[in-house]
Design an enzyme around this catalytic site. Structure first.
Site, PDB file in Angstrom:
ATOM      1  N   ASP A  27     -26.989 -10.339  28.672  1.00 31.19           N
ATOM      2  CA  ASP A  27     -26.150 -10.725  29.821  1.00 31.19           C
ATOM      3  C   ASP A  27     -26.227 -12.246  29.909  1.00 31.19           C
ATOM      4  OD1 ASP A  27     -25.163 -11.422  32.321  1.00 31.19           O
ATOM      5  OD2 ASP A  27     -25.928  -9.620  33.312  1.00 31.19           O
TER       6      ASP A  27
ATOM      7  N   TYR B  21     -30.076  -8.900  37.785  1.00 30.68           N
ATOM      8  CA  TYR B  21     -29.143  -8.712  38.893  1.00 30.68           C
ATOM      9  C   TYR B  21     -29.344  -7.325  39.515  1.00 30.68           C
ATOM     10  CZ  TYR B  21     -24.802  -7.739  41.312  1.00 30.68           C
ATOM     11  OH  TYR B  21     -23.878  -7.354  42.259  1.00 30.68           O
TER      12      TYR B  21
ATOM     13  N   ARG C 220      -3.204   0.677  30.199  1.00 29.10           N
ATOM     14  CA  ARG C 220      -4.661   0.871  30.234  1.00 29.10           C
ATOM     15  C   ARG C 220      -5.242   0.582  28.845  1.00 29.10           C
ATOM     16  NH1 ARG C 220      -6.436   5.718  29.576  1.00 29.10           N
ATOM     17  NH2 ARG C 220      -4.961   6.716  30.975  1.00 29.10           N
TER      18      ARG C 220
ATOM     19  N   LYS D  80     -17.975 -15.085  37.435  1.00 29.31           N
ATOM     20  CA  LYS D  80     -18.781 -16.273  37.701  1.00 29.31           C
ATOM     21  C   LYS D  80     -18.203 -17.507  36.995  1.00 29.31           C
ATOM     22  CE  LYS D  80     -20.958 -13.274  40.046  1.00 29.31           C
ATOM     23  NZ  LYS D  80     -21.251 -12.066  39.397  1.00 29.31           N
TER      24      LYS D  80
HETATM   25  O1  P1T Z   1     -20.083  -8.634  40.082  1.00 26.71           O
HETATM   26  P1  P1T Z   1     -19.719  -8.254  38.672  1.00 26.71           P
HETATM   27  O2  P1T Z   1     -18.594  -9.038  38.096  1.00 26.71           O
HETATM   28  O3  P1T Z   1     -19.542  -6.791  38.506  1.00 26.71           O
HETATM   29  O4  P1T Z   1     -20.974  -8.690  37.755  1.00 26.71           O
HETATM   30  C1  P1T Z   1     -22.233  -8.129  37.891  1.00 26.71           C
HETATM   31  C2  P1T Z   1     -23.297  -9.080  37.413  1.00 26.71           C
HETATM   32  C3  P1T Z   1     -23.863  -8.909  36.157  1.00 26.71           C
HETATM   33  N1  P1T Z   1     -24.815  -9.745  35.670  1.00 26.71           N
HETATM   34  C4  P1T Z   1     -25.249 -10.789  36.399  1.00 26.71           C
HETATM   35  C5  P1T Z   1     -26.301 -11.686  35.829  1.00 26.71           C
HETATM   36  C6  P1T Z   1     -24.729 -11.037  37.668  1.00 26.71           C
HETATM   37  O5  P1T Z   1     -25.186 -12.092  38.348  1.00 26.71           O
HETATM   38  C7  P1T Z   1     -23.748 -10.159  38.198  1.00 26.71           C
HETATM   39  C8  P1T Z   1     -23.184 -10.336  39.572  1.00 26.71           C
HETATM   40  N2  P1T Z   1     -24.005 -11.113  40.401  1.00 26.71           N
HETATM   41  C9  P1T Z   1     -23.756 -11.429  41.703  1.00 26.71           C
HETATM   42  C10 P1T Z   1     -22.691 -10.997  42.390  1.00 26.71           C
HETATM   43  C11 P1T Z   1     -24.757 -12.316  42.319  1.00 26.71           C
HETATM   44  O6  P1T Z   1     -24.482 -12.948  43.351  1.00 26.71           O
HETATM   45  O7  P1T Z   1     -25.854 -12.432  41.750  1.00 26.71           O
END
Ligand code: P1T
Length: 379
Positions: free
Chosen positions: A170, A98, A46, A195
């Site tokens: 972000d 988001y 961890r 992503k």
């Molecule tokens: O899904 P995760 O890896 O926890 O990330 C969250 C997140 C944070 N910031 C942005 C700009 C994001 O687009 C996302 C996740 N977004 C999607 C799953 C979506 O389809 O927009």
């Protein structure tokens, strides 16, 4: 080092025990110690894992940062940043972001006494007007999800730096290939690694990059104390994904531009949200702080009918109807009912996110095939 070399060699050292060119998947939970407290720098997985260490080095390199940390998801990375704060502290953030970030802020952290002030961050004056003695963090998304609004990172940094307010960006929609917020004065960069960094829709992961060692140590403390760490297999997949980031991003940008221009000319299509149009309000800033305009865009149909939008959403074949973005395959999404469903309708609509908005994550397939797919679906 030029971009292509950077992405391929970021954090890549031959494995010290075998010379393996790819860092192995260290699938272990613990490490045998020679004597209590005497170890090779790894005690418990961890806290540290060699596959994760290699990835964290790569994350730092690609965002021009000194340090980086990997988390089990994008929201886990955001969660760690907010846990730097104390009850009573205030955060200024964008009014288009988001849906999961909005949910984390409003449904999880507000009850612990942290206050979130949502403003249109595209105007730095809205941020300066909201700063109080309690403001500890400005949280930016640029381009925003899903309306593709652009905020001038350097202008916001000029406001936050003298007041010692942390600035976190972000950078998920841009990816490090298009934009490096630390170079523009941000203190923390956050990525949903799920992503573009992963790039192949096979991993959920997040990351934080930063230059300040004290800040890194505080976030490392939260990473190991709260435990939202990614497994070694996922770290390996992302190490592999990063090696082709530049190649994929070039193709995403090229296809994104072709589709944005095609949509704009389509008689049935209304507004197209893409920062590469010269009449986009953030065009000049995007041109200044980004290297290209990316593969994300949103649009509405001219008649603005939700029913018609639903037909398009369920008719594409190459664009799969799914949440997420940034993978090699194209996705189509309905933010109002999918990725942004946790934002109350009045809030969403007030900020321009209507029920008829369609979001595309343009992949790296052949652009003509993608356009043909949209042409059939739009009719
Ligand atoms: O899904 P995760 O890896 O926890 O990330 C969250 C997140 C944070 N910031 C942005 C700009 C994001 O687009 C996302 C996740 N977004 C999607 C799953 C979506 O389809 O927009």
């Amino acid at each position: 080092m030029k971009e292509a070399t950077k992405y391929i060699h970021a954090g890549a050292e031959p494995d010290p025990s075998t010379g393996a060119i790819m860092t192995p998947i260290y699938q272990t939970s613990t490490y045998v110690q020679e004597a209590p407290g005497k170890n090779k720098g790894y005690e418990y997985a961890r806290s540290q894992n060699p596959t994760r260490t290699a990835l964290e080095k790569a994350f730092a390199v690609i965002e021009n940062a000194k340090y980086a940390l990997a988390f089990s998801s994008g929201v886990a990375a955001t969660d760690a940043v907010i846990k730097l704060l104390e009850p009573g502290d205030e955060v200024i953030c964008g009014n288009d972001m988001y849906g999961g970030t909005y949910r984390l802020f409003t449904k999880v952290f507000e009850k612990f006494g942290i206050k979130f002030i949502y403003v249109d961050t595209t105007k730095a004056s809205n941020i300066s007007a909201s700063i109080t003695g309690k403001t500890k963090l400005v949280w930016l998304e640029t381009p925003t999800n899903p309306l593709m609004n652009i905020t001038d990172i350097a202008s916001v940094a000029a406001l936050t730096k003298p007041k010692k307010i942390l600035l976190a960006v972000d950078n998920t929609f841009a990816s490090p290939y298009l934009q490096n917020p630390i170079d523009l004065g941000a203190d923390i960069v956050m990525h949903s690694v799920t992503k573009y960094l992963g790039g192949h829709s096979d991993v959920i992961q997040g990351s934080l990059m930063m230059d300040d060692l004290e800040l890194r140590d505080k976030l490392y403390f939260l990473q190991k104390s709260c435990g939202a760490v990614p497994g070694p297999m996922d770290c390996f997949l992302v190490l592999r994904g990063i090696k082709t980031l530049h190649v994929r991003m070039k193709a995403h940008c090229e296809n994104g531009a072709k589709i944005a221009h095609w949509l704009k000319k389509h008689p049935k299509v209304g507004k197209v949200y893409w920062p590469g149009f010269e009449d986009h309000p953030g065009y000049a800033i995007a041109k200044k702080q980004m290297r290209d305009f990316g593969g994300m865009l949103s649009f509405v149909l001219k008649n603005d009918s939700v029913q018609e939008a639903m037909k398009v959403l369920s008719s594409t074949k190459l664009f799969s109807l799914a949440e997420s973005l940034g993978g090699v395959e194209s996705l189509i999404n309905h933010p109002a009912s999918m990725t942004h469903a946790s934002i109350p309708k009045e809030e969403r609509i007030k900020n321009g996110l209507t029920d008829s908005l369609i979001r595309l994550s343009v992949g790296i397939e052949d652009a003509d095939d993608l356009i043909g797919d949209l042409a059939k679906a739009i009719g």
